[in-house]
Design an enzyme around this catalytic site. Structure first.
Site, mmCIF file in Angstrom:
data_model
loop_
_atom_site.group_PDB
_atom_site.id
_atom_site.type_symbol
_atom_site.label_atom_id
_atom_site.label_comp_id
_atom_site.label_asym_id
_atom_site.label_seq_id
_atom_site.Cartn_x
_atom_site.Cartn_y
_atom_site.Cartn_z
ATOM 1 N N GLU A 1 1.572 -15.825 -54.524
ATOM 2 C CA GLU A 1 1.348 -14.616 -53.710
ATOM 3 C C GLU A 1 2.716 -14.510 -52.451
ATOM 4 O OE1 GLU A 1 -2.606 -15.582 -52.736
ATOM 5 O OE2 GLU A 1 -2.228 -15.180 -50.563
ATOM 6 N N GLU B 1 5.060 -11.956 -53.721
ATOM 7 C CA GLU B 1 4.312 -10.597 -53.486
ATOM 8 C C GLU B 1 4.121 -10.222 -51.978
ATOM 9 O OE1 GLU B 1 0.367 -10.996 -55.064
ATOM 10 O OE2 GLU B 1 -0.207 -8.193 -54.837
ATOM 11 N N CYS C 1 -7.522 -15.739 -53.304
ATOM 12 C CA CYS C 1 -8.117 -16.883 -54.234
ATOM 13 C C CYS C 1 -10.078 -17.321 -54.127
ATOM 14 C CB CYS C 1 -7.521 -17.875 -52.741
ATOM 15 S SG CYS C 1 -6.171 -18.709 -52.338
ATOM 16 N N SER D 1 -4.237 -9.850 -53.157
ATOM 17 C CA SER D 1 -2.923 -9.487 -53.694
ATOM 18 C C SER D 1 -3.185 -9.832 -55.666
ATOM 19 C CB SER D 1 -2.240 -11.186 -53.619
ATOM 20 O OG SER D 1 -1.813 -12.648 -54.066
ATOM 21 N N LYS E 1 -16.872 -20.552 -58.143
ATOM 22 C CA LYS E 1 -15.544 -20.151 -59.573
ATOM 23 C C LYS E 1 -16.105 -20.755 -61.045
ATOM 24 C CE LYS E 1 -12.113 -21.003 -57.210
ATOM 25 N NZ LYS E 1 -10.874 -19.926 -57.422
ATOM 26 N N GLU F 1 -15.769 -17.568 -62.269
ATOM 27 C CA GLU F 1 -14.297 -17.053 -62.302
ATOM 28 C C GLU F 1 -13.651 -17.589 -63.775
ATOM 29 O OE1 GLU F 1 -11.437 -17.726 -59.315
ATOM 30 O OE2 GLU F 1 -10.349 -18.334 -61.126
ATOM 31 N N GLU G 1 -10.411 -11.688 -68.221
ATOM 32 C CA GLU G 1 -9.452 -11.460 -68.722
ATOM 33 C C GLU G 1 -8.734 -12.810 -67.905
ATOM 34 O OE1 GLU G 1 -11.487 -10.241 -66.615
ATOM 35 O OE2 GLU G 1 -10.871 -10.665 -64.255
ATOM 36 N N CYS H 1 -13.664 -22.881 -47.620
ATOM 37 C CA CYS H 1 -14.226 -23.586 -49.295
ATOM 38 C C CYS H 1 -14.401 -25.161 -48.400
ATOM 39 C CB CYS H 1 -12.692 -23.951 -49.625
ATOM 40 S SG CYS H 1 -12.176 -22.805 -50.664
#
Lengths: 590, 161
Positions: A284, A287, A310, A330, A369, A372, A377, A515
């Protein structure tokens, strides 16, 4: 300050005008019971509908009883918080609530953490005199959250957090009278609504009406399966919260005990998400530097601000609400995702087994999560990079199920080669941490010089929106913002839409304080001091680390040498970066 | 990997937009918007609520919360002629239930139902503010008072086309 005097339970007290009876009593050490009332002090999260009537008190001279949570103190008021009348009313309110509540506490996911349960215990409820209709809703499952509307007491905390705090509005009160309940629009499954699965509704729900999907059984099965190897990764915020589940004070740092516990549970490889947090910074950060250089060179097409990616609830949010701006965040996968992609390729090869025979589990402070992990993908031919995720709370249960005495465990180390980490990685667990970690690396790369100081105090803190200007000598003054709470993120997205966003780089986390107060963390029941203790512990853990910059992590340097080449190489683009989708509701007009 | 699609005809979509715009797309006017929308469409199906939410910039859950709260709003299509029988205290005492029974057996539907030909729907409500005329029913807003069960057949005949 304008103050007033009043009497509560025969004692005089002086409070600022506007103080509620509840708050005034609290500072005198009188704990009036509450249920619907919820407040996370200093984190802008509150629910004060004055609806449940559990906090009623007697005010001398007033005809009816007053709800203490929303009634302001008046001069010379005489309040009795434990008069016979108030106690009776409270008991009746609670008994009525319990008369339509399932009596399955023994199997309930909130058992031991349920505010209704402890209230019933505190009030000495021994029988329910009322018999009447019982709600008969079916349980509803989504990848992250289980809803059991039979246990809903209509406190509407979840509605406040979903609408006001996150500006999502997936669940709210519907119907009226006895059928009134918190539900999605048209009773749809959460997956088919605009819900981003942040799970803050679970974090604030006082009962078992909202809970996380439990994956502890899967872990025990996989560990017992001789056909597969199991590996586990642990997110930064878990290590400053798990101790609470074992009676330790909030803010206890239990990193070594977690590694030891996971080994005792039987995982073949115990790794660390902090390792891949450092990897995330490399990708990141590169980037950020790339986009920033292009932007400063006058490239009009480059998307600035670059935003962090994230937080899985935040990703869901921009896919569902701002898909037209999905080029701003990102492309870097989350640390969980980067870990999964690396472990199922590089590491599976290294130990010489096919990827499908390696089960990767993550321990996260988060319920989003879990979703996720299920993203198509983020896997190969139906084999997910991370097979499934458990929350901090589930890890605590797993440790207890496996009869491990957590408190007496000697510290252990994470395994190599995906276990070493830096201080930059551990601060991912608090709001502002990803920003600071990225700055520690990006500023050094941009200037080519070692940072004189690596503590970017200006991006730390617990305010929902923070901004700072970071001078990067010879490059630019970097304007950055750190926000948590998706309502604050929405403000930034609207600024971008209007072409008025003043920032170069923005960090977004969905949960209060980042978090550390993720929806998978031990329940705090509105005690903000717990969040503050975890926050302090995150930065303490950073200070204790011998290496505090991601690009200096030896095991991250090693993986580039051995496998990825360099940050943002073709291979890392393939494995460590992702794409986002347009998941906004569309009208099919004909 | 795309978001959900809501099917709606262009004319309906434009009509809802027009109603919302007439209230400046102000979310505070939600109830008024729903009133007008329902009086145009006869009911408030899911896709209509979705468009209202989109125009007013609020979550569809808010719209559904209001629609499901007020018994005036309905998500089921009504008949061409919507019959409402008052079961408020005064009408009830004066025998409204017998009127309701007569309607049920005449139309062969129950409360909340619509006749097969879509001509009539039958609902009950609490008080239309015409207690002096009890028992009362309304058909598309027209009030019929001092009813006895024998009246039902001839009143329905007025709507026989």
């Amino acid at each position: 300050m304008d103050t007033i005097k009043l009497t509560i339970d025969n004692r005089e007290v002086e409070v600022p005008r506007g103080t509620t009876i509840l708050k005034a009593a609290e500072q005198m050490g009188i704990k009036i019971p509450t249920l619907c009332h919820f407040e996370l002090d200093g984190l802008a999260l509150e629910n004060r509908p004055g609806g449940c009537r559990v906090c009623v008190v007697e005010v001398v001279g007033r005809r009816n009883l007053a709800p203490a949570c929303i009634t302001e103190c008046m001069p010379d008021m005489v309040v009795k918080t434990n008069s016979f009348r108030a106690l009776n009313a409270r008991r009746t309110v609670l008994e009525l609530m319990l008369s339509d509540h399932p009596n399955d506490c023994l199997q309930c996911p909130k058992s031991g953490h349920c505010e209704l349960q402890s209230l019933a215990a505190d009030m000495g409820i021994r029988e329910i005199p009322f018999k009447g209709q019982q709600s008969q809703y079916a349980k509803e499952f989504s990848p992250s959250i289980v809803r059991d509307a039979n246990k809903c007491i209509m406190c509407r905390r979840c509605e406040s957090v979903c609408h006001e705090y996150q500006s999502v509005g997936a669940i709210g009160a519907v119907e009226r009278g006895f059928p009134a309940v918190v539900s999605t629009a048209f009773g749809k499954n959460l997956t088919d609504t605009n819900c981003v699965l942040c799970g803050q509704c679970v974090a604030v729900c006082p009962t078992g009406a909202l809970a996380e999907v439990d994956n502890t059984g899967k872990i025990l099965r996989d560990i017992a399966n001789p056909e597969v190897k199991t590996c586990v990764q642990v997110a930064p915020a878990v290590r400053v919260a798990l101790g609470e589940e074992f009676g330790m004070p909030p803010g206890s740092i239990v990193t070594g005990k977690i590694a030891a516990a996971l080994k005792a549970i039987g995982f073949d490889y115990v790794f660390d998400t902090d390792w891949s947090a450092d990897l995330t910074i490399m990708e990141e950060g590169t980037e950020v530097i790339g986009r920033l250089k292009a932007y400063l060179a006058g490239d009009k097409d480059v998307k600035i601000p670059i935003m962090t990616s994230c937080c899985p609830a935040w990703v869901n949010f921009y896919e569902k609400f701002y898909p037209e701006l999905r080029d701003y965040p990102s492309t870097a996968k989350s640390p969980q995702g980067m870990f999964g992609a690396t472990v199922k390729t590089y590491f599976a090869d290294k130990i010489g087994i096919p990827r499908k025979n390696l089960v990767c589990v993550s321990v996260m402070p988060c319920v989003a999560k879990k979703y996720e992990c299920e993203r198509e993908e983020l896997g190969v031919n139906g084999d997910p990079d991370v097979n499934y995720s458990i929350t901090t709370r589930e890890l605590a249960r797993l440790i207890k199920i496996c009869n491990i005495d957590f408190n007496s465990l000697p510290d252990a180390e994470f395994d190599s080669p995906l276990g070493a980490s830096t201080g930059a990685a551990v601060i991912f667990g608090a709001t502002g941490g990803v920003m600071e970690a990225a700055l520690r690396t990006a500023v050094e790369v941009l200037t080519g010089e070692t940072l004189p100081r690596i503590d970017f105090e200006e991006v730390r803190g617990l305010d929902g929106v923070r901004e700072a200007t970071i001078p990067v000598p010879g490059v630019a003054d970097l304007k950055v913002a750190v926000v948590y709470g998706l309502k604050n993120a929405r403000t930034i997205m609207e600024q971008i839409k209007a072409g008025e966003c003043p920032y170069h780089f923005v960090e977004v986390m969905a949960c209060p304080g980042g978090c550390i107060d993720g929806a998978g963390q031990p329940y705090h029941h509105g005690d903000a001091s717990i969040i503050r203790a975890r926050h302090a512990a995150i930065y303490e853990a950073d200070r204790r680390m011998p290496i505090r910059k991601s690009h200096e992590n030896p095991e991250v340097q090693a993986i580039y040498k051995e496998f990825y080449g360099q940050p943002c190489s073709e291979k890392s683009h393939h494995l460590l970066h992702t794409i986002y989708f347009d998941k906004k509701i569309k009208f099919d007009i004909d | 990997m795309v978001g959900p699609k809501i099917k709606i005809t262009e004319s309906n979509y434009l009509k809802i937009k027009e109603i919302c715009e007439s209230f400046d797309n102000n979310p505070g006017e939600l109830i008024n918007v729903l009133h007008q929308t329902q009086s145009h469409f006869g009911y408030l199906p899911e896709e209509v609520q979705q468009v209202v939410a989109d125009c007013l910039g609020i979550p569809v859950g808010r719209v559904y919360g209001v629609v499901s709260f007020y018994s005036f709003f309905t998500m089921k299509p009504k008949g061409k002629y919507a019959i409402s029988v008052c079961l408020g205290t005064a009408c009830y005492v004066k025998g409204a239930e017998k009127i309701l029974d007569a309607l049920k057996s005449e139309l062969k539907i129950s409360e909340g139902g619509v006749t097969e030909d879509g001509r009539f729907s039958l609902d009950v409500l609490r008080c239309v503010g015409a207690c002096g005329l009890a028992p009362v029913m309304t058909i598309n807003g027209k009030t019929y008072g001092r009813l006895v069960p024998e009246h039902v057949k001839e009143i329905l005949a007025e709507y026989a086309e």
